[in-house]
Motif scaffolding. Sequence first.
Motif, PDB file in Angstrom:
ATOM      1  N   VAL A 100     -11.444  -2.273  11.942  1.00  0.00           N
ATOM      2  CA  VAL A 100     -12.552  -3.330  12.413  1.00  0.00           C
ATOM      3  C   VAL A 100     -13.332  -3.506  11.250  1.00  0.00           C
ATOM      4  N   GLY A 101     -13.515  -4.762  10.660  1.00  0.00           N
ATOM      5  CA  GLY A 101     -14.552  -5.097   9.661  1.00  0.00           C
ATOM      6  C   GLY A 101     -13.754  -5.719   8.480  1.00  0.00           C
ATOM      7  N   GLY A 102     -14.682  -6.880   8.001  1.00  0.00           N
ATOM      8  CA  GLY A 102     -14.229  -7.778   7.141  1.00  0.00           C
ATOM      9  C   GLY A 102     -14.818  -7.582   5.685  1.00  0.00           C
ATOM     10  N   GLY A 103     -15.251  -6.399   5.325  1.00  0.00           N
ATOM     11  CA  GLY A 103     -15.803  -6.084   4.234  1.00  0.00           C
ATOM     12  C   GLY A 103     -14.697  -5.578   3.124  1.00  0.00           C
ATOM     13  N   ALA A 104     -15.004  -4.969   1.767  1.00  0.00           N
ATOM     14  CA  ALA A 104     -14.121  -4.521   1.019  1.00  0.00           C
ATOM     15  C   ALA A 104     -13.323  -3.340   1.451  1.00  0.00           C
ATOM     16  N   SER A 105     -14.353  -2.258   2.185  1.00  0.00           N
ATOM     17  CA  SER A 105     -13.771  -1.102   2.803  1.00  0.00           C
ATOM     18  C   SER A 105     -12.598  -1.549   3.740  1.00  0.00           C
ATOM     19  N   GLY A 106     -12.775  -2.594   4.463  1.00  0.00           N
ATOM     20  CA  GLY A 106     -11.740  -2.688   5.633  1.00  0.00           C
ATOM     21  C   GLY A 106     -10.494  -3.080   4.992  1.00  0.00           C
ATOM     22  N   THR A 107     -10.366  -4.110   3.806  1.00  0.00           N
ATOM     23  CA  THR A 107      -9.283  -4.491   3.344  1.00  0.00           C
ATOM     24  C   THR A 107      -8.828  -3.273   2.448  1.00  0.00           C
ATOM     25  N   GLN A 108      -9.331  -2.705   1.964  1.00  0.00           N
ATOM     26  CA  GLN A 108      -8.871  -1.446   1.356  1.00  0.00           C
ATOM     27  C   GLN A 108      -8.179  -0.215   1.978  1.00  0.00           C
ATOM     28  N   HIS A 109      -8.857  -0.156   3.160  1.00  0.00           N
ATOM     29  CA  HIS A 109      -8.240   0.643   4.258  1.00  0.00           C
ATOM     30  C   HIS A 109      -6.783   0.129   4.672  1.00  0.00           C
ATOM     31  N   LEU A 110      -6.824  -0.999   5.012  1.00  0.00           N
ATOM     32  CA  LEU A 110      -5.664  -1.693   5.509  1.00  0.00           C
ATOM     33  C   LEU A 110      -4.433  -1.635   4.347  1.00  0.00           C
ATOM     34  N   LEU A 111      -4.784  -1.826   3.221  1.00  0.00           N
ATOM     35  CA  LEU A 111      -3.792  -2.095   2.178  1.00  0.00           C
ATOM     36  C   LEU A 111      -3.019  -0.523   1.876  1.00  0.00           C
ATOM     37  N   GLU A 112      -4.246   0.657   2.142  1.00  0.00           N
ATOM     38  CA  GLU A 112      -3.451   1.712   1.858  1.00  0.00           C
ATOM     39  C   GLU A 112      -2.927   2.346   3.102  1.00  0.00           C
ATOM     40  N   LEU A 113      -3.186   1.899   4.240  1.00  0.00           N
ATOM     41  CA  LEU A 113      -2.883   2.418   5.512  1.00  0.00           C
ATOM     42  C   LEU A 113      -1.224   1.893   5.894  1.00  0.00           C
ATOM     43  N   ALA A 114      -1.114   0.543   5.439  1.00  0.00           N
ATOM     44  CA  ALA A 114       0.166  -0.048   5.732  1.00  0.00           C
ATOM     45  C   ALA A 114       1.497   0.802   5.373  1.00  0.00           C
ATOM     46  N   PRO A 115       1.491   1.207   4.323  1.00  0.00           N
ATOM     47  CA  PRO A 115       2.815   2.174   3.817  1.00  0.00           C
ATOM     48  C   PRO A 115       2.919   3.300   4.761  1.00  0.00           C
ATOM     49  N   TYR A 116       2.048   3.821   5.368  1.00  0.00           N
ATOM     50  CA  TYR A 116       2.072   5.209   6.189  1.00  0.00           C
ATOM     51  C   TYR A 116       1.915   4.801   7.587  1.00  0.00           C
ATOM     52  N   ALA A 117       1.356   3.851   8.134  1.00  0.00           N
ATOM     53  CA  ALA A 117       0.975   3.647   9.739  1.00  0.00           C
ATOM     54  C   ALA A 117       2.200   3.121  10.226  1.00  0.00           C
ATOM     55  N   ALA A 118       2.390   3.250  11.660  1.00  0.00           N
ATOM     56  CA  ALA A 118       3.515   2.566  12.353  1.00  0.00           C
ATOM     57  C   ALA A 118       3.247   0.905  12.435  1.00  0.00           C
ATOM     58  N   ALA A 119       1.868   0.788  12.628  1.00  0.00           N
ATOM     59  CA  ALA A 119       1.386  -0.566  12.719  1.00  0.00           C
ATOM     60  C   ALA A 119      -0.143  -0.729  12.371  1.00  0.00           C
ATOM     61  N   THR A 120      -0.299  -1.799  11.860  1.00  0.00           N
ATOM     62  CA  THR A 120      -2.127  -1.922  11.751  1.00  0.00           C
ATOM     63  C   THR A 120      -2.340  -3.326  12.247  1.00  0.00           C
ATOM     64  N   THR A 121      -3.757  -3.509  12.591  1.00  0.00           N
ATOM     65  CA  THR A 121      -4.194  -4.561  13.270  1.00  0.00           C
ATOM     66  C   THR A 121      -5.589  -4.707  12.681  1.00  0.00           C
ATOM     67  N   TRP A 122      -5.944  -5.755  12.207  1.00  0.00           N
ATOM     68  CA  TRP A 122      -7.146  -6.020  11.553  1.00  0.00           C
ATOM     69  C   TRP A 122      -7.855  -6.973  12.355  1.00  0.00           C
ATOM     70  N   VAL A 123      -9.118  -6.452  12.772  1.00  0.00           N
ATOM     71  CA  VAL A 123      -9.904  -7.536  13.482  1.00  0.00           C
ATOM     72  C   VAL A 123     -11.263  -7.748  12.586  1.00  0.00           C
ATOM     73  N   THR A 124     -12.005  -8.760  12.792  1.00  0.00           N
ATOM     74  CA  THR A 124     -13.301  -8.947  12.317  1.00  0.00           C
ATOM     75  C   THR A 124     -13.890  -9.932  13.183  1.00  0.00           C
ATOM     76  N   ARG A 125     -15.537  -9.894  13.126  1.00  0.00           N
ATOM     77  CA  ARG A 125     -16.231 -10.751  13.830  1.00  0.00           C
ATOM     78  C   ARG A 125     -16.138 -12.326  13.234  1.00  0.00           C
ATOM     79  N   ARG A 126     -16.379 -12.327  12.092  1.00  0.00           N
ATOM     80  CA  ARG A 126     -16.015 -13.681  11.439  1.00  0.00           C
ATOM     81  C   ARG A 126     -14.909 -13.716  10.660  1.00  0.00           C
ATOM     82  N   PRO A 127     -14.308 -14.909  10.423  1.00  0.00           N
ATOM     83  CA  PRO A 127     -12.965 -14.804   9.488  1.00  0.00           C
ATOM     84  C   PRO A 127     -13.601 -14.634   7.867  1.00  0.00           C
ATOM     85  N   PRO A 128     -12.462 -13.801   7.474  1.00  0.00           N
ATOM     86  CA  PRO A 128     -13.164 -13.268   5.988  1.00  0.00           C
ATOM     87  C   PRO A 128     -13.024 -14.267   5.084  1.00  0.00           C
TER      88      PRO A 128
END
Length: 358
Positions: free
Chosen positions: A176-204
Amino acid sequence: MNEVHEVEVVVIGAGQAGLAAAYHLRRTGFEPGRDAVVLDHAPGPGGAWQFRWPSLTFGKVHGTHALPGMELTDADPARPSADVVREYFDRYERTFDLRVRRPVAVRAVREGTGGRLLVETSDGTWSTRALINATGTWDRPFWPRYPGQETFRGRQLHTAQYTGPEEFAGQRVVVVGGGASGTQHLLELAPYAAATTWVTRRPPVFREGPFDQEAGRAAVALVEDRVRQGLPPRSVVSVTGLPLNDAIRQGLADGVLDRQPMFDRVTPDGVEWRDGRRVTANVILWATGFRAALDHLAPLRLREPGGGIRVEGTRAVADPRIHLVGYGPSASTIGANRAGRAAVRDVRRLLAQESVAA
């Protein structure tokens, strides 16, 4: 513990802004320990950087601006940013003999006698004529509230608790979150997690091209306008957009950065939208930012009806003895440096006026 120490200026916090202020205080004649003191709650040098996750290497951060009087050179971009900045800040404190006292927790700042302020801490009480507050935001992670949040059977954590992607191997993660930390987490998690979903209040908003001085001034002006009105500041980063670098482009192309609108409720096994769509999850990672850590100033009643502290430059409008650095428009590395210098200039002027009046 009941002893009261008298100084001219107390600086709370030894991150970028606090060290910049300490440098300018020493440079203009305030002797550390005698005329001015820097109090820091952290166990060692490095400000909030020392708490960042190991996989956040120096090459991935937006950049740290050199502290006044000492450049940050030859930093290995592959090293953890926590290590690089901790070593740099440590060297800086020793080079300029800033004598930071730590770990010292500041509990409250109250009105004293004779126009002085009392700073109550875990290391006794300090009586001061002026206060430069540089406490940042890391100690106040923001957790939004959504219906059903308490029913979730998986794990919920905030960016402040994130230690790296490996622990999420094989798990379904909602970020959850559309800032730099959110995108960094997603890019790091993707190779490890079974699935990722990104949600934000406003379009990034992704920013193309270089971020020049004109764009920087415009972004700072937007944040500065809020603090002048006494509203809680937004971060400078929140109004600049996300830089569209190669890693972000790849994440967009791969579908890792496939943003979804904010869910409406949390369920025991995931999240759900009003239209009935559901995503199952083992983890909800809240990359939802931080708020200014200012609770210790509450006894001074500085907050405006809008919820923020009204600031002109770095000076609290309600009390000219208080300066906030690393707050609002100065909550960036280069802004923190300028704010530290400006705060010291104003403090010197205030103390000189008081001496003449006396």
